[in-house]
Write a protein that holds these residues in place. Structure first.
Motif, PDB file in Angstrom:
ATOM      1  N   PHE A  21      -8.072   9.093   2.877  1.00  0.00           N
ATOM      2  CA  PHE A  21      -9.070   8.396   2.535  1.00  0.00           C
ATOM      3  C   PHE A  21      -9.851   8.590   1.200  1.00  0.00           C
ATOM      4  CE2 PHE A  21     -13.526   6.775   3.348  1.00  0.00           C
ATOM      5  CZ  PHE A  21     -13.254   5.349   3.461  1.00  0.00           C
ATOM      6  N   LYS A  22     -10.162   9.783   0.963  1.00  0.00           N
ATOM      7  CA  LYS A  22     -10.970  10.108  -0.312  1.00  0.00           C
ATOM      8  C   LYS A  22      -9.949   9.873  -1.505  1.00  0.00           C
ATOM      9  CE  LYS A  22     -10.400  15.088  -0.767  1.00  0.00           C
ATOM     10  NZ  LYS A  22     -11.107  16.486  -0.683  1.00  0.00           N
ATOM     11  N   TYR A  23      -8.613   9.581  -1.270  1.00  0.00           N
ATOM     12  CA  TYR A  23      -7.700   9.199  -2.441  1.00  0.00           C
ATOM     13  C   TYR A  23      -7.314   7.783  -2.432  1.00  0.00           C
ATOM     14  CZ  TYR A  23      -7.216  14.296  -2.310  1.00  0.00           C
ATOM     15  OH  TYR A  23      -7.534  15.590  -2.667  1.00  0.00           O
ATOM     16  N   ASN A  24      -8.263   7.141  -1.689  1.00  0.00           N
ATOM     17  CA  ASN A  24      -7.986   5.499  -1.699  1.00  0.00           C
ATOM     18  C   ASN A  24      -6.332   5.251  -1.026  1.00  0.00           C
ATOM     19  OD1 ASN A  24      -8.310   2.777  -1.724  1.00  0.00           O
ATOM     20  ND2 ASN A  24      -8.138   2.805  -4.034  1.00  0.00           N
ATOM     21  N   ILE A  25      -6.092   6.182  -0.070  1.00  0.00           N
ATOM     22  CA  ILE A  25      -4.987   5.769   0.557  1.00  0.00           C
ATOM     23  C   ILE A  25      -5.078   5.266   1.994  1.00  0.00           C
ATOM     24  CG2 ILE A  25      -2.418   6.865   1.055  1.00  0.00           C
ATOM     25  CD1 ILE A  25      -3.285   9.270  -0.791  1.00  0.00           C
ATOM     26  N   LEU A  26      -4.900   4.223   2.248  1.00  0.00           N
ATOM     27  CA  LEU A  26      -5.051   3.715   3.166  1.00  0.00           C
ATOM     28  C   LEU A  26      -3.876   3.330   4.169  1.00  0.00           C
ATOM     29  CD1 LEU A  26      -7.572   0.758   2.095  1.00  0.00           C
ATOM     30  CD2 LEU A  26      -7.982   3.089   2.539  1.00  0.00           C
ATOM     31  N   CYS A  27      -3.986   3.915   5.451  1.00  0.00           N
ATOM     32  CA  CYS A  27      -2.710   3.885   6.170  1.00  0.00           C
ATOM     33  C   CYS A  27      -2.851   3.177   7.570  1.00  0.00           C
ATOM     34  CB  CYS A  27      -2.552   5.435   6.482  1.00  0.00           C
ATOM     35  SG  CYS A  27      -2.283   6.260   4.990  1.00  0.00           S
ATOM     36  N   ASN A  28      -2.138   2.168   7.850  1.00  0.00           N
ATOM     37  CA  ASN A  28      -2.434   1.441   9.198  1.00  0.00           C
ATOM     38  C   ASN A  28      -1.114   1.331   9.824  1.00  0.00           C
ATOM     39  OD1 ASN A  28      -5.165   0.427   9.283  1.00  0.00           O
ATOM     40  ND2 ASN A  28      -4.713  -0.161   7.310  1.00  0.00           N
ATOM     41  N   VAL A  29      -1.105   0.805  11.200  1.00  0.00           N
ATOM     42  CA  VAL A  29       0.097   0.785  12.187  1.00  0.00           C
ATOM     43  C   VAL A  29       0.024  -0.696  12.422  1.00  0.00           C
ATOM     44  CG1 VAL A  29       0.902   1.547  14.458  1.00  0.00           C
ATOM     45  CG2 VAL A  29      -0.430   3.247  13.035  1.00  0.00           C
ATOM     46  N   ILE A  30       1.338  -1.210  12.511  1.00  0.00           N
ATOM     47  CA  ILE A  30       1.543  -2.359  12.936  1.00  0.00           C
ATOM     48  C   ILE A  30       2.259  -2.224  14.248  1.00  0.00           C
ATOM     49  CG2 ILE A  30       0.920  -3.759  11.208  1.00  0.00           C
ATOM     50  CD1 ILE A  30       4.017  -4.441  11.116  1.00  0.00           C
ATOM     51  N   ALA A  31       2.195  -2.970  15.532  1.00  0.00           N
ATOM     52  CA  ALA A  31       2.909  -3.382  16.524  1.00  0.00           C
ATOM     53  C   ALA A  31       3.464  -4.904  16.556  1.00  0.00           C
ATOM     54  CB  ALA A  31       2.143  -3.028  17.723  1.00  0.00           C
ATOM     55  N   PRO A  32       4.644  -5.101  15.874  1.00  0.00           N
ATOM     56  CA  PRO A  32       5.164  -6.465  15.676  1.00  0.00           C
ATOM     57  C   PRO A  32       5.767  -7.000  16.863  1.00  0.00           C
ATOM     58  CG  PRO A  32       6.418  -5.057  14.415  1.00  0.00           C
ATOM     59  CD  PRO A  32       5.496  -4.131  15.272  1.00  0.00           C
ATOM     60  N   ILE A  33       5.955  -8.299  17.035  1.00  0.00           N
ATOM     61  CA  ILE A  33       6.882  -8.911  17.587  1.00  0.00           C
ATOM     62  C   ILE A  33       7.582 -10.100  17.155  1.00  0.00           C
ATOM     63  CG2 ILE A  33       4.950  -9.894  18.900  1.00  0.00           C
ATOM     64  CD1 ILE A  33       7.152  -9.819  21.446  1.00  0.00           C
ATOM     65  N   ALA A  34       8.777 -10.074  16.906  1.00  0.00           N
ATOM     66  CA  ALA A  34       9.432 -11.113  16.020  1.00  0.00           C
ATOM     67  C   ALA A  34      11.074 -11.046  16.471  1.00  0.00           C
ATOM     68  CB  ALA A  34       9.333 -10.464  14.618  1.00  0.00           C
ATOM     69  N   ALA A  35      11.542 -12.547  16.025  1.00  0.00           N
ATOM     70  CA  ALA A  35      12.839 -12.565  16.398  1.00  0.00           C
ATOM     71  C   ALA A  35      13.578 -11.804  15.365  1.00  0.00           C
ATOM     72  CB  ALA A  35      13.015 -13.987  16.208  1.00  0.00           C
ATOM     73  N   SER A  36      14.732 -10.976  15.823  1.00  0.00           N
ATOM     74  CA  SER A  36      15.473 -10.078  15.046  1.00  0.00           C
ATOM     75  C   SER A  36      16.861 -10.066  15.729  1.00  0.00           C
ATOM     76  CB  SER A  36      14.775  -8.938  14.333  1.00  0.00           C
ATOM     77  OG  SER A  36      14.774  -7.969  15.382  1.00  0.00           O
ATOM     78  N   GLN A  52      -2.630   9.342  -8.501  1.00  0.00           N
ATOM     79  CA  GLN A  52      -2.915   7.903  -8.789  1.00  0.00           C
ATOM     80  C   GLN A  52      -4.363   7.461  -8.095  1.00  0.00           C
ATOM     81  OE1 GLN A  52       0.742   5.641  -8.519  1.00  0.00           O
ATOM     82  NE2 GLN A  52       0.286   4.892  -6.501  1.00  0.00           N
ATOM     83  N   LYS A  53      -4.694   8.138  -7.059  1.00  0.00           N
ATOM     84  CA  LYS A  53      -5.770   7.674  -6.217  1.00  0.00           C
ATOM     85  C   LYS A  53      -5.557   6.354  -5.606  1.00  0.00           C
ATOM     86  CE  LYS A  53      -9.362  11.073  -7.478  1.00  0.00           C
ATOM     87  NZ  LYS A  53      -8.714  12.032  -8.103  1.00  0.00           N
ATOM     88  N   TYR A  54      -4.449   6.008  -5.125  1.00  0.00           N
ATOM     89  CA  TYR A  54      -4.157   4.435  -4.687  1.00  0.00           C
ATOM     90  C   TYR A  54      -2.918   4.877  -3.853  1.00  0.00           C
ATOM     91  CZ  TYR A  54      -3.729  -0.086  -3.848  1.00  0.00           C
ATOM     92  OH  TYR A  54      -3.614  -1.341  -3.260  1.00  0.00           O
ATOM     93  N   GLY A  55      -2.963   4.252  -2.750  1.00  0.00           N
ATOM     94  CA  GLY A  55      -1.828   4.052  -2.027  1.00  0.00           C
ATOM     95  C   GLY A  55      -2.042   3.126  -0.651  1.00  0.00           C
ATOM     96  N   ARG A  56      -0.975   2.257  -0.252  1.00  0.00           N
ATOM     97  CA  ARG A  56      -1.024   1.843   0.815  1.00  0.00           C
ATOM     98  C   ARG A  56       0.249   1.920   1.673  1.00  0.00           C
ATOM     99  NH1 ARG A  56      -5.475   1.373  -0.886  1.00  0.00           N
ATOM    100  NH2 ARG A  56      -6.617  -0.564  -1.125  1.00  0.00           N
ATOM    101  N   LEU A  57      -0.048   2.542   3.071  1.00  0.00           N
ATOM    102  CA  LEU A  57       0.834   2.940   4.005  1.00  0.00           C
ATOM    103  C   LEU A  57       0.918   2.104   5.041  1.00  0.00           C
ATOM    104  CD1 LEU A  57       2.639   6.270   4.250  1.00  0.00           C
ATOM    105  CD2 LEU A  57       1.854   5.033   6.442  1.00  0.00           C
TER     106      LEU A  57
END
Ligand code: NAD
Length: 306
Positions: free
Chosen positions: A184-199, A142-147
């Motif tokens: 990238f060329k399929y508009n799939i963007l992939c990023n990393v988070i390093a969160p800190i949160a109460a859980s 589908q030439k779209y994705g977010r990861l």
């Protein structure tokens, strides 16, 4: 970059480990912004023991009660195919994958059992791989994705008693940076988070007043921006917690260049140690040093003094 109110109408978002903590916050958010949400959760303890459908069901009920669309999935992320199948069977598509599920097996390296190492690897690394692997063909077609992959300060900086978790979390950085390049060329963007949160993961190691200032809800807006169609970021790492959001990058010191002959000795490097470690004249590389260019330059140099 993004409009005031981000929406995800018609999109399907899979959130792993969405029965509690950060995952629940993501799921409820997407449910309130028009997305179809797959609420995945195995429902075990934070050490990865047991399973239960209640955690995912409660979040699905919450989203539906607020008028949103959601479905539960109780598979372990190790069965990523089944999780993505739930998205396809129920909603016909998958647009966003939040690899969030996680457990802890904290123990000093000296006392770590093989099972502590293996289970952390299987949930964090193998689980993220299996979910991404199953979503990838749909993203490409589908030439779209977010990861989003979820790393941790423990992976970026090390943390006492967490060799297993640190290794797994940093593995996700390399995994995601490479996916970003391939997608990238399929508009799939992939990023990393390093969160800190109460859980439940952090409630035993942090005092209540600190936890009060680390609401998981405050990590959600960053993930919302990174997974929106207006996003252009990819292959990046972001810290998020307690209202602080910052992008992180590699830094390369000035470095030393030595003649590539027998004068390149331990003593020659020691003599150049100030340059090797000189961060005052640094660069912020997005790839390895240009080996061919450096090789040629090194060959031209005079031999290092003995
Ligand atoms: P949490 O324990 O509240 O949530 C994790 C969820 O994942 C749980 O609901 C759990 O049931 C689920 N889960 C565990 N193993 C699973 C499996 N095999 N398959 C499917 N679901 C599974 O913890 P959290 O703090 O919300 O953590 C979310 C993510 O953020 C984790 O990856 C964690 O490592 C990471 N993280 C959290 C913090 C923090 O400060 N809370 C810091 C750094 C990283």
């Amino acid at each position: 970059m993004a409009p005031q109110e981000l929406r995800y109408d018609g999109q399907t978002v899979v959130v792993t480990g969405a029965g509690g903590g950060l995952g629940r916050e993501y799921a409820v958010f997407y449910g309130s912004r028009g997305a179809n949400v797959v609420v995945n959760d195995l429902g075990g303890s934070f050490k990865g023991e047991g399973k239960n459908s209640k955690a995912a069901d409660a979040v699905v009920d919450e989203i539906r009660a607020a008028g949103g669309k959601a479905v539960a999935n109780y598979d372990s992320v190790e069965n990523g195919d089944a999780i993505i199948k739930t998205a396809i069977d129920t909603f016909g598509r998958i647009d966003v994958l939040i690899n969030n599920a996680g457990i802890l097996r904290d123990v000093s390296f000296k006392n770590m059992k093989q099972s502590d190492w293996d289970l952390i690897y299987r949930v964090h690394v193998y689980g993220a791989y299996k979910c991404a692997r199953a979503a990838w063909p749909y993203f490409r077609k589908q030439k779209y994705g977010r990861l989003i992959s979820t790393a941790s300060a423990a992976g970026l900086f090390g943390s006492f008693g967490q060799t297993n978790y640190s290794a797994a979390k940093l593995a996700l950085v390399g995994f995601t940076e490479t996916l970003a390049k391939e997608g990238f060329k399929y508009n799939i963007l992939c990023n990393v988070i390093a969160p800190i949160a109460a859980s439940r993961m952090t409630e035993t190691v942090m005092p209540p007043d600190v936890l009060e200032n680390l609401r998981p809800a405050w990590v959600v807006p960053l993930v919302a921006v990174l997974t929106h169609k207006s996003c252009t970021e990819t292959g990046a790492i972001f810290e998020a917690g307690g209202g602080h959001i910052a992008k992180l990058r590699w830094e390369r010191a000035k470095g030393a260049l030595l003649k590539t002959d027998e004068s390149l000795t331990p003593l020659a490097i020691a003599a150049k140690w100030k340059d090797v470690t000189n961060y005052k004249e640094c660069e912020h590389p997005e790839g390895p040093a240009n080996a061919m260019e450096l090789l040629e330059a090194a060959a031209q140099l005079p031999p290092s003094p003995a």
